[in-house]
Design a protein around this motif. Structure first.
Motif, PDB file in Angstrom:
ATOM      1  N   LYS A 138       0.832  -1.197   0.000  1.00  0.00           N
ATOM      2  CA  LYS A 138       0.000   0.000   0.000  1.00  0.00           C
ATOM      3  C   LYS A 138       0.867   1.247   0.000  1.00  0.00           C
ATOM      4  CE  LYS A 138      -3.731   2.313   2.497  1.00  0.00           C
ATOM      5  NZ  LYS A 138      -4.669   2.240   3.645  1.00  0.00           N
ATOM      6  N   ASP A 139       0.523   2.181  -0.842  1.00  0.00           N
ATOM      7  CA  ASP A 139       1.312   3.401  -1.006  1.00  0.00           C
ATOM      8  C   ASP A 139       0.866   4.445   0.012  1.00  0.00           C
ATOM      9  OD1 ASP A 139       3.096   5.207  -1.997  1.00  0.00           O
ATOM     10  OD2 ASP A 139       1.911   5.772  -3.743  1.00  0.00           O
ATOM     11  N   TYR A 140       1.569   4.518   1.140  1.00  0.00           N
ATOM     12  CA  TYR A 140       1.209   5.462   2.176  1.00  0.00           C
ATOM     13  C   TYR A 140       1.759   6.852   1.854  1.00  0.00           C
ATOM     14  CZ  TYR A 140      -0.186   1.440   4.975  1.00  0.00           C
ATOM     15  OH  TYR A 140      -0.807   0.306   5.429  1.00  0.00           O
ATOM     16  N   LYS A 141       1.184   7.834   2.493  1.00  0.00           N
ATOM     17  CA  LYS A 141       1.591   9.226   2.304  1.00  0.00           C
ATOM     18  C   LYS A 141       3.057   9.399   2.667  1.00  0.00           C
ATOM     19  CE  LYS A 141       0.157  13.638   1.738  1.00  0.00           C
ATOM     20  NZ  LYS A 141      -0.370  14.140   0.452  1.00  0.00           N
ATOM     21  N   ILE A 160       8.091  14.245  10.684  1.00  0.00           N
ATOM     22  CA  ILE A 160       6.921  14.643  11.462  1.00  0.00           C
ATOM     23  C   ILE A 160       6.905  13.911  12.798  1.00  0.00           C
ATOM     24  CG2 ILE A 160       4.394  14.652  11.533  1.00  0.00           C
ATOM     25  CD1 ILE A 160       4.473  14.767   8.445  1.00  0.00           C
ATOM     26  N   ALA A 161       6.729  14.656  13.879  1.00  0.00           N
ATOM     27  CA  ALA A 161       6.671  14.067  15.217  1.00  0.00           C
ATOM     28  C   ALA A 161       5.260  13.611  15.555  1.00  0.00           C
ATOM     29  CB  ALA A 161       7.164  15.067  16.262  1.00  0.00           C
ATOM     30  N   ILE A 192      -4.087   7.359   5.603  1.00  0.00           N
ATOM     31  CA  ILE A 192      -3.043   7.574   4.593  1.00  0.00           C
ATOM     32  C   ILE A 192      -1.623   7.451   5.139  1.00  0.00           C
ATOM     33  CG2 ILE A 192      -4.542   9.015   3.166  1.00  0.00           C
ATOM     34  CD1 ILE A 192      -3.215  11.477   4.297  1.00  0.00           C
ATOM     35  N   LEU A 193      -1.491   7.259   6.464  1.00  0.00           N
ATOM     36  CA  LEU A 193      -0.172   7.096   7.066  1.00  0.00           C
ATOM     37  C   LEU A 193       0.069   5.632   7.436  1.00  0.00           C
ATOM     38  CD1 LEU A 193      -0.243  10.225   9.382  1.00  0.00           C
ATOM     39  CD2 LEU A 193       1.243   9.923   7.394  1.00  0.00           C
ATOM     40  N   ASN A 194       1.310   5.221   7.376  1.00  0.00           N
ATOM     41  CA  ASN A 194       1.667   3.834   7.686  1.00  0.00           C
ATOM     42  C   ASN A 194       1.409   3.550   9.168  1.00  0.00           C
ATOM     43  OD1 ASN A 194       2.930   1.343   8.111  1.00  0.00           O
ATOM     44  ND2 ASN A 194       4.479   1.764   6.555  1.00  0.00           N
ATOM     45  N   PRO A 195       0.553   2.573   9.494  1.00  0.00           N
ATOM     46  CA  PRO A 195       0.241   2.276  10.895  1.00  0.00           C
ATOM     47  C   PRO A 195       1.424   1.704  11.678  1.00  0.00           C
ATOM     48  CG  PRO A 195      -0.733   0.627   9.464  1.00  0.00           C
ATOM     49  CD  PRO A 195      -0.214   1.717   8.572  1.00  0.00           C
ATOM     50  N   LEU A 196       2.475   1.309  10.993  1.00  0.00           N
ATOM     51  CA  LEU A 196       3.671   0.866  11.702  1.00  0.00           C
ATOM     52  C   LEU A 196       4.420   2.049  12.297  1.00  0.00           C
ATOM     53  CD1 LEU A 196       5.104  -1.806   9.235  1.00  0.00           C
ATOM     54  CD2 LEU A 196       3.752  -2.191  11.291  1.00  0.00           C
ATOM     55  N   ASP A 197       4.220   3.236  11.722  1.00  0.00           N
ATOM     56  CA  ASP A 197       4.948   4.431  12.145  1.00  0.00           C
ATOM     57  C   ASP A 197       4.116   5.394  12.977  1.00  0.00           C
ATOM     58  OD1 ASP A 197       7.251   3.614  10.733  1.00  0.00           O
ATOM     59  OD2 ASP A 197       6.430   4.426   8.872  1.00  0.00           O
TER      60      ASP A 197
END
Length: 251
Positions: A138-141, A160-161, A192-197
């Motif tokens: 999946k292409d995350y932001k 980004i914090a 749209i953001l990677n849930p791992l991060d």
């Protein structure tokens, strides 16, 4: 249709039940279970349900542990915050694999897959591997455009914090302490953001892993965080998200 929900977060379990009842009026949620042990006990002493909704990471083990100990299990729809289990889920001939936070549209698609398989009596047909490849890739932001005075800058996601809501406006704060308003909701950012991060710790904050500094026990089964850069607010992980937050940190 008789289903069982296996999910160790009470809030997530209740929400899944509510959405299922909206999508499938004739559904009967026979049990909402929260552990490997209670699930094996219930499944061993009750008729086999038509379908199981199964969280992968539970407080006392993994959802896979339940399936491994059953001689024969009904169709499964996996629900999890982590996409790295998709290939393993593929081995269990699951109907679908839905990433949290569960979207109503994704759940509707999964239920349609279940109905199609039910009509064709094809529960043992392995889902297409391409679906899982798509999930894993999946292409995350990767960056956000922000306004600085009369010009625009691009901020990379790794800089980004956290994101936070203040007076109805969503802000991005970078690791240097700069903050910029965004035209996104926190719900949209979660998608749209990677849930791992990134993890949504409460209604107001979505934090990046490297921004999490000190973690303290807080009253009412919550956690108090110190973020980097620091915030004037008390940054509290809501009670219903604490368990998933700990799993996210321990991934």
């Amino acid at each position: 249709m008789k289903v069982v929900i296996i999910e160790d977060e009470a809030f997530a379990s209740k929400r899944l039940k509510k959405v299922l009842e909206e999508l499938v009026p004739d559904i009967e949620v026979q049990a909402q279970l929260a552990s490997v042990e209670s699930s094996l006990n219930w499944l061993g002493n009750n008729p086999v349900p038509d379908l199981i909704f199964l969280d992968i990471q539970l407080n006392d083990g993994y959802g896979f542990d339940i399936l491994d100990k059953l001689k024969k299990h009904p169709p499964v729809i996996f629900t999890t915050a982590y996409n790295e289990y998709a290939i393993k889920g593929f081995k269990y001939n699951s109907i679908d694999y839905i990433l949290k936070p569960i979207d109503k549209k994704d759940l509707a698609i999964a239920m349609n897959k279940y109905r199609d398989n039910s009509k064709n009596k094809s529960f043992d047909i392995i889902p297409k591997l391409e679906e899982f490849k798509t999930l894993l890739s999946k292409d995350y932001k990767r960056r956000f455009m922000v306004k600085v005075g009369n010009h625009f800058n691009s901020v990379k996601v790794e800089n980004i914090a956290y994101f936070f809501s203040d007076a109805g406006i969503i802000f991005l704060k970078d690791h240097k302490g700069n903050k910029f308003p965004l035209e996104y909701s926190l719900d949209q950012l979660e998608e749209i953001l990677n849930p791992l991060d990134f993890f949504r710790i409460n209604r107001k904050y979505l934090v990046q892993l490297n921004a999490v500094g000190e973690i303290h026990q807080y009253f009412n089964s919550r956690l108090l965080l110190k973020l980097n850069p620091d915030e004037d607010d008390k940054i509290i992980v809501s009670r219903e998200r604490c368990s998933d937050f700990k799993k996210w940190l321990d991934l």
